[in-house]
Scaffold this active site. Structure first.
Site, PDB file in Angstrom:
ATOM      1  N   GLU A 272      40.900  36.267  32.564  1.00 64.98           N
ATOM      2  CA  GLU A 272      39.605  35.712  32.170  1.00 64.98           C
ATOM      3  C   GLU A 272      39.206  36.179  30.773  1.00 64.98           C
ATOM      4  O   GLU A 272      38.618  35.422  29.996  1.00 64.98           O
ATOM      5  CB  GLU A 272      38.533  36.081  33.190  1.00 64.98           C
ATOM      6  CG  GLU A 272      38.730  35.490  34.582  1.00 64.98           C
ATOM      7  CD  GLU A 272      38.792  33.971  34.599  1.00 64.98           C
ATOM      8  OE1 GLU A 272      38.308  33.326  33.630  1.00 64.98           O
ATOM      9  OE2 GLU A 272      39.323  33.410  35.567  1.00 64.98           O
TER      10      GLU A 272
ATOM     11  N   ASP B 299      45.693  40.206  42.154  1.00 71.44           N
ATOM     12  CA  ASP B 299      45.642  41.472  41.444  1.00 71.44           C
ATOM     13  C   ASP B 299      44.424  41.487  40.519  1.00 71.44           C
ATOM     14  O   ASP B 299      44.278  40.631  39.644  1.00 71.44           O
ATOM     15  CB  ASP B 299      46.919  41.672  40.634  1.00 71.44           C
ATOM     16  CG  ASP B 299      46.927  42.995  39.901  1.00 71.44           C
ATOM     17  OD1 ASP B 299      47.242  44.015  40.525  1.00 71.44           O
ATOM     18  OD2 ASP B 299      46.591  42.993  38.702  1.00 71.44           O
TER      19      ASP B 299
END
Length: 217
Positions: A156, A148
């Protein structure tokens, strides 16, 4: 080139990407080959890399915040221009974090504390710093098709805010990253992750100095 075409190019070029030492994007910094990295799917040095990125971003953001005494929230500025295919995912990630924490907020703008880039890379997506106050989040085309994309981007971005990976965690834990597998689409940090980010950035409410910075290291 539209996103579908770029994804096809990413799939066709995966073999070539495996031999690359730097992101396959003209906008990526040329110092990337000697930088530290943190992959969405794991690496031996990722804990130290994540912290190095966080330290660099916090130092930059707090140094700017110190010029505006009285601010109750530190603003971390990002530049999304290097990842044009992921503008919506980046905006979603910023909105998710901004609604989840109070001591730090993400904002697109100039004089950025970090950048986003996109391209093909056999390592997948990662957060990167050279240890000298410059850093970026790299978003890999193929990985963002397998997993996804908003979860990848928000994960991140979590490194930018100071969170380490924890791949053994459940899908409800954002920083479990790719650990739960591609079926996991949760893009939200859990209560513990939100609390941790707020605690890490609490010292941002005072003017930045070396002693303050040590307290959050």
């Amino acid at each position: 080139m539209n996103r579908s075409a770029m994804v096809l190019s990413a799939a066709l070029g995966l073999g070539l990407a495996a031999a690359m030492a730097v992101p396959a994007t003209a906008a990526a910094p040329d110092h990337a080959s000697r930088s530290t990295r943190s992959s969405y799917v794991g690496s031996a040095a990722e804990q130290a890399n994540n912290k190095a990125f966080f330290d660099a971003v916090m130092k930059s953001a707090l140094a700017k915040a110190a010029k505006s005494p009285g601010l109750k929230t530190v603003t971390v500025t990002y530049d999304p221009s290097g990842a044009p295919s992921f503008q919506q995912e980046i905006a979603n990630a910023a909105q998710i974090w901004n609604s989840s924490v109070r001591n730090v907020q993400l904002q697109a703008g100039s004089n950025a504390d970090f950048q986003y880039y996109e391209g093909n890379d056999s390592r997948g997506s990662y957060a990167n710093t050279d240890g000298h106050g410059r850093g970026y989040v790299f978003l890999d085309y193929q990985q963002n098709q397998q997993y996804d994309s908003t979860r990848v981007t928000t994960h991140e971005t979590g490194h930018v805010l100071g969170l380490p990976d924890h791949y053994q965690g459940p899908c409800s834990e954002l920083m479990s990253g790719g650990g739960p597998g591609p079926s996991c689409t949760n893009p939200y940090p859990n209560a513990q992750e939100r609390s941790r980010v707020n605690a890490l950035w609490a010292n941002g409410l005072t003017a930045f100095d070396k002693d303050t910075f040590r307290k959050v290291r």
